[in-house]
Motif scaffolding. Structure first.
Motif, PDB file in Angstrom:
ATOM      1  N   SER A   1       0.615  -1.324   0.051  1.00 39.81           N
ATOM      2  CA  SER A   1       0.045   0.197   0.210  1.00 39.81           C
ATOM      3  C   SER A   1       0.824   1.184   0.006  1.00 39.81           C
ATOM      4  N   ALA A   2       2.154   1.313   0.337  1.00 39.06           N
ATOM      5  CA  ALA A   2       3.040   2.437   0.397  1.00 39.06           C
ATOM      6  C   ALA A   2       3.276   2.954  -1.106  1.00 39.06           C
ATOM      7  N   SER A   3       2.578   2.298  -2.429  1.00 38.45           N
ATOM      8  CA  SER A   3       2.779   2.626  -3.677  1.00 38.45           C
ATOM      9  C   SER A   3       1.719   3.594  -3.835  1.00 38.45           C
ATOM     10  N   ASP A   4       0.712   3.954  -3.164  1.00 44.51           N
ATOM     11  CA  ASP A   4      -0.246   4.952  -3.119  1.00 44.51           C
ATOM     12  C   ASP A   4      -0.939   4.999  -4.394  1.00 44.51           C
TER      13      ASP A   4
ATOM     14  N   LYS B   1      -2.046  -6.928  -7.586  1.00 46.56           N
ATOM     15  CA  LYS B   1      -2.521  -7.381  -6.069  1.00 46.56           C
ATOM     16  C   LYS B   1      -1.696  -6.566  -5.152  1.00 46.56           C
ATOM     17  N   SER B   2      -2.199  -5.709  -4.158  1.00 47.46           N
ATOM     18  CA  SER B   2      -1.511  -5.000  -3.041  1.00 47.46           C
ATOM     19  C   SER B   2      -1.868  -5.606  -1.604  1.00 47.46           C
ATOM     20  N   VAL B   3      -0.879  -5.723  -1.011  1.00 51.35           N
ATOM     21  CA  VAL B   3      -0.959  -6.013   0.472  1.00 51.35           C
ATOM     22  C   VAL B   3      -0.567  -4.874   1.534  1.00 51.35           C
ATOM     23  N   PRO B   4      -1.406  -4.809   2.468  1.00 50.44           N
ATOM     24  CA  PRO B   4      -1.594  -3.285   3.298  1.00 50.44           C
ATOM     25  C   PRO B   4      -0.502  -3.307   4.227  1.00 50.44           C
ATOM     26  N   LEU B   5       0.195  -2.280   4.567  1.00 48.78           N
ATOM     27  CA  LEU B   5       0.946  -1.713   5.659  1.00 48.78           C
ATOM     28  C   LEU B   5      -0.214  -1.569   6.666  1.00 48.78           C
ATOM     29  N   ARG B   6       0.109  -1.383   7.943  1.00 51.21           N
ATOM     30  CA  ARG B   6      -0.657  -1.237   9.062  1.00 51.21           C
ATOM     31  C   ARG B   6      -0.527   0.289   9.576  1.00 51.21           C
TER      32      ARG B   6
ATOM     33  N   GLU C   1      -5.846  -0.452  15.604  1.00 55.15           N
ATOM     34  CA  GLU C   1      -4.846  -0.438  14.468  1.00 55.15           C
ATOM     35  C   GLU C   1      -5.650  -0.837  13.103  1.00 55.15           C
ATOM     36  N   TYR C   2      -5.256  -0.330  11.743  1.00 49.30           N
ATOM     37  CA  TYR C   2      -5.899  -0.446  10.671  1.00 49.30           C
ATOM     38  C   TYR C   2      -5.213  -0.985   9.609  1.00 49.30           C
ATOM     39  N   GLU C   3      -6.003  -1.457   8.689  1.00 43.76           N
ATOM     40  CA  GLU C   3      -4.962  -1.977   7.438  1.00 43.76           C
ATOM     41  C   GLU C   3      -5.305  -0.500   6.396  1.00 43.76           C
ATOM     42  N   ASP C   4      -4.048  -0.188   5.948  1.00 46.36           N
ATOM     43  CA  ASP C   4      -4.020   0.888   5.302  1.00 46.36           C
ATOM     44  C   ASP C   4      -4.685   0.753   3.911  1.00 46.36           C
ATOM     45  N   GLY C   5      -5.508   1.489   3.694  1.00 43.94           N
ATOM     46  CA  GLY C   5      -6.289   1.718   2.481  1.00 43.94           C
ATOM     47  C   GLY C   5      -7.728   0.639   2.332  1.00 43.94           C
ATOM     48  N   ARG C   6      -7.707  -0.183   3.485  1.00 43.93           N
ATOM     49  CA  ARG C   6      -8.517  -1.253   3.617  1.00 43.93           C
ATOM     50  C   ARG C   6      -9.657  -0.857   4.755  1.00 43.93           C
TER      51      ARG C   6
ATOM     52  N   SER D   1       3.126   0.302  10.806  1.00 40.26           N
ATOM     53  CA  SER D   1       3.901  -0.887  10.823  1.00 40.26           C
ATOM     54  C   SER D   1       3.861  -1.547   9.527  1.00 40.26           C
ATOM     55  N   GLN D   2       4.901  -2.272   9.254  1.00 43.50           N
ATOM     56  CA  GLN D   2       4.839  -3.041   7.882  1.00 43.50           C
ATOM     57  C   GLN D   2       4.101  -4.014   7.634  1.00 43.50           C
ATOM     58  N   VAL D   3       4.002  -4.781   6.522  1.00 37.24           N
ATOM     59  CA  VAL D   3       3.038  -5.656   6.090  1.00 37.24           C
ATOM     60  C   VAL D   3       3.424  -6.868   7.035  1.00 37.24           C
TER      61      VAL D   3
END
Length: 286
Positions: A9-12, A24-29, A36-41, A61-63
């Motif tokens: 998700s840091a690709s914006d 396919k994108s995996v989220p940072l937190r 705590e949330y999943e970035d963009g989700r 925090s990281q994926v």
């Protein structure tokens, strides 16, 4: 079989862009106000910026290893070749975690074909790398060609950005408290860039009007064949300024292909609302 492109998700990159390119994108937190949330989700960048304006101090925090394990394994089980282009290893532990999981998955699936690539990039600089690799993959390019075009764009990607308030960089440990205070008092706008994946101060400019002019000048000093490139501008909930910068670039260099998107939660949590970032290649576009 086409190569699958994977990013985080840091690709914006917006959901619409990811879907259009079959990425396919995996989220940072992101953790803010004790949740705590999943970035963009499970939280949007707009919500994060609003919380920050109201005094919230998000942490990122990281994926998670589990997210990588599930995603990598799913592709390996289907014999689906893929390349994960990762957020800069100098700004997050995400790449290192992915490399650890890569070894585990390849031990379990020896014939799995995939690579984990450190782009040394962030935000839409990283996003442009992903977009170009995904386009080549959709065109049916070979694994080797997709890998080469992605690493070429990563190697030659320039990041030039400024922030609206130095306080957020101070909170993230990027500048001292004194520098943040004095900079805000004097209305100093820092110009920063990326070097080997790290954030590096470039110049200090007094006044927001001058900073965009200087960004356009730096683009001309560092870029190659700008009129033929796809460039990108990301913004921290500041679309009007992003569009203003885009018009200046069109007028100066004749660049028509300008991708504008919102800075996501994982980057925005450190840069803050009002950030404007510009991305382009320092070598000819491929």
């Amino acid at each position: 079989m086409n190569v699958q492109i994977l990013c985080d998700s840091a690709s914006d990159l917006s959901k619409e862009t990811l879907e259009a390119l079959s990425v396919k994108s995996v989220p940072l937190r992101v953790t803010i106000d004790g949740e705590e949330y999943e970035d963009g989700r499970t939280i949007s960048p707009h919500q994060v910026y609003e919380k920050m304006r109201n005094g919230g101090a998000p942490k990122t925090s990281q994926v998670s290893p589990q997210a990588f394990q599930e995603t990598f394994t799913a592709f390996a089980e289907r014999d689906q070749p893929f390349i994960y282009f990762a957020f800069s290893s100098e700004l997050s532990g995400t790449y290192q975690t992915a490399k650890m999981v890569e070894k585990e998955v390849k031990d379990q699936y020896p014939n799995a074909r995939f690579d984990v690539v450190d782009t040394e990039a962030a935000s839409l600089g990283y996003g442009l790398v992903v977009m170009r690799a995904a386009e080549r993959a959709m065109e049916g390019a070979t694994y080797e060609d997709v890998f080469e075009i992605g690493t070429y764009h990563a190697k030659h990607m320039e990041h030039i950005f400024t922030v609206d308030d130095l306080e957020y960089l101070y909170r993230g440990g990027r500048v001292s408290k004194t520098a943040a205070f004095v900079g805000s008092l004097l209305k100093i706008k820092p110009l920063l860039h990326m070097e080997s994946g790290k954030l590096i101060p470039l110049e200090k400019i007094r006044g927001s009007k001058k900073v965009f002019k200087r960004m356009v000048e730096v683009m001309g000093e560092r870029g190659e064949e700008l009129e033929k490139q796809r460039i990108a501008i990301s913004h921290g909930d500041n679309l009007d300024s992003a569009q203003q910068l885009a018009e200046m670039i069109k007028d100066e260099y004749g660049t028509d292909n300008i991708h504008i998107d919102l800075i996501g939660s994982s980057i925005g949590a450190h840069a803050g609302p009002g950030t404007i970032a510009l991305f382009f290649l320092n070598q000819p576009y491929k």
